[in-house]
Design an enzyme around this catalytic site. Structure first.
Site, PDB file in Angstrom:
ATOM      1  CD1 TRP A   1      -7.948  13.697   4.370  1.00 21.24           C
ATOM      2  CD2 TRP A   1      -7.783  15.689   3.436  1.00 21.24           C
ATOM      3  NE1 TRP A   1      -9.064  14.320   4.386  1.00 21.24           N
ATOM      4  CE2 TRP A   1      -8.992  15.975   3.420  1.00 21.24           C
ATOM      5  CE3 TRP A   1      -6.998  16.958   2.419  1.00 21.24           C
ATOM      6  CZ2 TRP A   1      -9.830  17.087   3.186  1.00 21.24           C
ATOM      7  CZ3 TRP A   1      -7.840  17.932   2.034  1.00 21.24           C
ATOM      8  CH2 TRP A   1      -9.190  18.097   2.901  1.00 21.24           C
TER       9      TRP A   1
ATOM     10  CE1 TYR B   1     -10.882   2.881   6.078  1.00 21.39           C
ATOM     11  CE2 TYR B   1     -11.236   4.806   6.326  1.00 21.39           C
ATOM     12  CZ  TYR B   1     -10.498   4.260   5.845  1.00 21.39           C
ATOM     13  OH  TYR B   1      -8.853   4.524   6.313  1.00 21.39           O
TER      14      TYR B   1
ATOM     15  CB  THR C   1      -9.214   7.362   9.309  1.00 18.45           C
ATOM     16  OG1 THR C   1      -9.672   8.391   8.225  1.00 18.45           O
ATOM     17  CG2 THR C   1     -10.185   6.237  10.071  1.00 18.45           C
TER      18      THR C   1
ATOM     19  CE1 TYR D   1       0.981   4.252  10.265  1.00 22.24           C
ATOM     20  CE2 TYR D   1       0.764   1.938   9.652  1.00 22.24           C
ATOM     21  CZ  TYR D   1       2.043   3.629   9.777  1.00 22.24           C
ATOM     22  OH  TYR D   1       2.989   3.320  10.283  1.00 22.24           O
TER      23      TYR D   1
ATOM     24  N   GLY E   1       0.676  -1.100  -0.049  1.00 23.15           N
ATOM     25  CA  GLY E   1      -0.309   0.156   0.348  1.00 23.15           C
ATOM     26  C   GLY E   1       0.896   1.450   0.491  1.00 23.15           C
TER      27      GLY E   1
ATOM     28  CE  LYS F   1      -8.300   2.351   9.546  1.00 20.93           C
ATOM     29  NZ  LYS F   1      -7.255   1.316   9.223  1.00 20.93           N
TER      30      LYS F   1
HETATM   31  P1  NDP Z   1      -3.873   1.846   0.952  1.00 15.40           P
HETATM   32  O1  NDP Z   1      -4.506   1.727   0.485  1.00 15.40           O
HETATM   33  O2  NDP Z   1      -2.863   2.500  -0.237  1.00 15.40           O
HETATM   34  O3  NDP Z   1      -2.911   0.270   0.926  1.00 15.40           O
HETATM   35  C1  NDP Z   1      -3.223  -1.074   1.993  1.00 15.40           C
HETATM   36  C2  NDP Z   1      -2.805  -1.874   2.016  1.00 15.40           C
HETATM   37  O4  NDP Z   1      -4.098  -2.542   2.608  1.00 15.40           O
HETATM   38  C3  NDP Z   1      -2.596  -2.390   0.857  1.00 15.40           C
HETATM   39  O5  NDP Z   1      -1.071  -3.400   0.504  1.00 15.40           O
HETATM   40  C4  NDP Z   1      -4.040  -4.169   0.222  1.00 15.40           C
HETATM   41  O6  NDP Z   1      -3.336  -4.734  -0.140  1.00 15.40           O
HETATM   42  C5  NDP Z   1      -3.790  -4.395   1.757  1.00 15.40           C
HETATM   43  N1  NDP Z   1      -4.797  -5.034   2.358  1.00 15.40           N
HETATM   44  C6  NDP Z   1      -6.383  -4.909   1.267  1.00 15.40           C
HETATM   45  N2  NDP Z   1      -7.530  -5.737   1.579  1.00 15.40           N
HETATM   46  C7  NDP Z   1      -6.038  -6.610   2.699  1.00 15.40           C
HETATM   47  C8  NDP Z   1      -6.128  -8.662   3.304  1.00 15.40           C
HETATM   48  N3  NDP Z   1      -7.240  -9.328   3.185  1.00 15.40           N
HETATM   49  N4  NDP Z   1      -5.481  -8.568   3.429  1.00 15.40           N
HETATM   50  C9  NDP Z   1      -3.977  -8.182   3.866  1.00 15.40           C
HETATM   51  N5  NDP Z   1      -3.904  -6.887   3.340  1.00 15.40           N
HETATM   52  C10 NDP Z   1      -4.958  -6.208   2.176  1.00 15.40           C
HETATM   53  O7  NDP Z   1      -4.050   2.410   1.972  1.00 15.40           O
HETATM   54  P2  NDP Z   1      -2.521   3.400   2.596  1.00 15.40           P
HETATM   55  O8  NDP Z   1      -0.937   2.803   2.739  1.00 15.40           O
HETATM   56  O9  NDP Z   1      -3.516   5.027   1.969  1.00 15.40           O
HETATM   57  O10 NDP Z   1      -3.500   3.503   4.065  1.00 15.40           O
HETATM   58  C11 NDP Z   1      -2.197   3.141   5.737  1.00 15.40           C
HETATM   59  C12 NDP Z   1      -3.277   3.180   6.840  1.00 15.40           C
HETATM   60  O11 NDP Z   1      -3.573   4.822   7.082  1.00 15.40           O
HETATM   61  C13 NDP Z   1      -4.574   2.536   6.917  1.00 15.40           C
HETATM   62  O12 NDP Z   1      -4.603   2.217   7.944  1.00 15.40           O
HETATM   63  C14 NDP Z   1      -5.861   3.753   6.448  1.00 15.40           C
HETATM   64  O13 NDP Z   1      -6.535   3.560   6.916  1.00 15.40           O
HETATM   65  C15 NDP Z   1      -4.732   4.947   7.046  1.00 15.40           C
HETATM   66  N6  NDP Z   1      -5.671   5.637   6.804  1.00 15.40           N
HETATM   67  C16 NDP Z   1      -5.189   6.027   5.282  1.00 15.40           C
HETATM   68  C17 NDP Z   1      -6.236   7.109   4.297  1.00 15.40           C
HETATM   69  C18 NDP Z   1      -6.525   7.167   3.032  1.00 15.40           C
HETATM   70  O14 NDP Z   1      -6.288   8.288   2.424  1.00 15.40           O
HETATM   71  N7  NDP Z   1      -5.642   6.181   2.068  1.00 15.40           N
HETATM   72  C19 NDP Z   1      -6.478   8.441   5.322  1.00 15.40           C
HETATM   73  C20 NDP Z   1      -6.273   8.779   6.892  1.00 15.40           C
HETATM   74  C21 NDP Z   1      -6.284   7.126   7.562  1.00 15.40           C
HETATM   75  P3  NDP Z   1      -3.367  -4.750  -1.531  1.00 15.40           P
HETATM   76  O15 NDP Z   1      -2.551  -4.028  -2.236  1.00 15.40           O
HETATM   77  O16 NDP Z   1      -2.898  -6.349  -2.065  1.00 15.40           O
HETATM   78  O17 NDP Z   1      -5.360  -4.619  -2.153  1.00 15.40           O
END
Ligand code: NDP
Length: 302
Positions: A154, A129, A105, A103, A10, A133
């Protein structure tokens, strides 16, 4: 020192692979795992077993179900990935005396008022969501006293899709853009979040800085309209040719863009607890976004 990282593909997980590296051996798992090691958060027992088998000193969980609108129709899946499995993994880490970083949100709050939210303000999520969380934060904290729950907002990264890239693409195609101007917060780089995580975890492992929930977001605030204009200004400065410049980005209310999930209007996060506890500084959001634009634009000079 062994660190187990989940969700390594991610935005944040990718940057954590870099930022955690100086702390020790990082075992980085994506959803498909590695050999017998399970990284799939739909499999709580498999993930907990992986923690027990590897015996790390710290577990960092960047895996999450982040599709905010889709979560409205997949609440069970979101709950498993965002709450149930993080709780099981945190409990397995607790058995080993290992730290657990997780993490969360700004979406745990209802977005009322204009004051930046403090960690102890009452959460009241507006959507599925946010509810999953919040449940995840609570399960992690209850399962493992050695936890760092980092709430952010964000998130963007140069790698993968993001709001800035979408705005750039649309501004090259269209003569006018409409972007909401009534949701306020701070765009936060995945790189900044990953660096803060490494510093805070290092302090925690050394017995400095306390377990708990912390807000981590870049300094300052904007809304999506201001963010879009900033992106286009930066792109034009670097010679990008746009059909719609910053002046052609029109502000609209969220009500003009109904989405399955409701979103909070006030996503401002007060970060003073993190800065005081770990002695860290958080730069203005413009700094990181300008840098990301430079990274993604082929026309940008160094
Ligand atoms: P991303 O959506 O970029 O990444 C999410 C990750 O979770 C990916 O690696 C994805 O893998 C993985 N994932 C999804 N489903 C599964 C599963 N079944 N098992 C294992 N892994 C899984 O998120 P971010 O990096 O942006 O977010 C990181 C953290 O920050 C999270 O906790 C999010 O809730 C929090 N956050 C994010 C915000 C945002 O704007 N993005 C805002 C506030 C908080 P795959 O690629 O294989 O699907």
């Amino acid at each position: 020192m062994k660190i187990l990282l989940f969700g390594c593909t991610g935005q944040v997980g990718w940057e954590l692979q870099r930022s955690l590296a100086p702390l020790g051996d990082v075992v980085a798992l994506g959803t498909s795992g590695q050999g017998a090691l399970c990284g799939d958060f739909l499999d709580a027992e498999g993930v907990a077993r992986t923690v027990r088998e590897l015996r790390p000193q710290a577990v960092v969980n960047a895996a999450a179900y982040t599709a905010v609108d889709k979560a409205e129709s997949e609440p069970d899946r979101a709950q498993r990935i965002n709450a149930l499995t993080p709780g099981a993994a945190a409990a397995a880490a607790a058995e080993l005396g290992a730290w657990f970083v997780h993490y969360s949100t700004d979406y745990v709050f209802d977005g009322s008022g204009t004051r930046p939210w403090k960690e102890d303000d009452a959460p009241d999520p507006l959507n599925v969501y946010g509810r999953t969380k919040l449940a995840g934060e609570r399960q992690v904290a209850a399962a493992n006293p050695r936890h760092l729950v980092l709430r952010t907002s964000w998130v963007y990264a140069a790698r993968g899709a993001n709001f800035a890239k979408t705005m750039l693409r649309l501004a090259r195609e269209r003569e006018q853009l409409k972007v909401v101007d009534d949701q306020f917060g701070a765009p936060t780089g995945a790189d900044l979040l990953a660096d803060v995580t490494a510093h805070a975890l290092r302090s925690a492992l050394a017995g400095r800085g306390q377990a708990g929930t912390y807000h981590v977001a870049a300094a300052g605030e904007t809304n999506w309209h201001g963010y879009a204009r900033f992106v286009l200004q930066a792109a034009q400065r670097h010679g990008d040719i746009l059909k719609a410049g910053p002046e052609q980005v029109l502000p609209v209310p969220s009500s003009a863009y109904p989405t399955p999930a409701r979103r909070p209007h006030n996503s401002r996060l007060d970060t003073s607890r993190l800065r005081d506890a770990f002695g860290l500084a958080l730069p203005p959001w413009e700094q990181g976004v300008a840098r990301m634009i430079q990274e993604i634009l082929p026309t940008a000079a160094p």
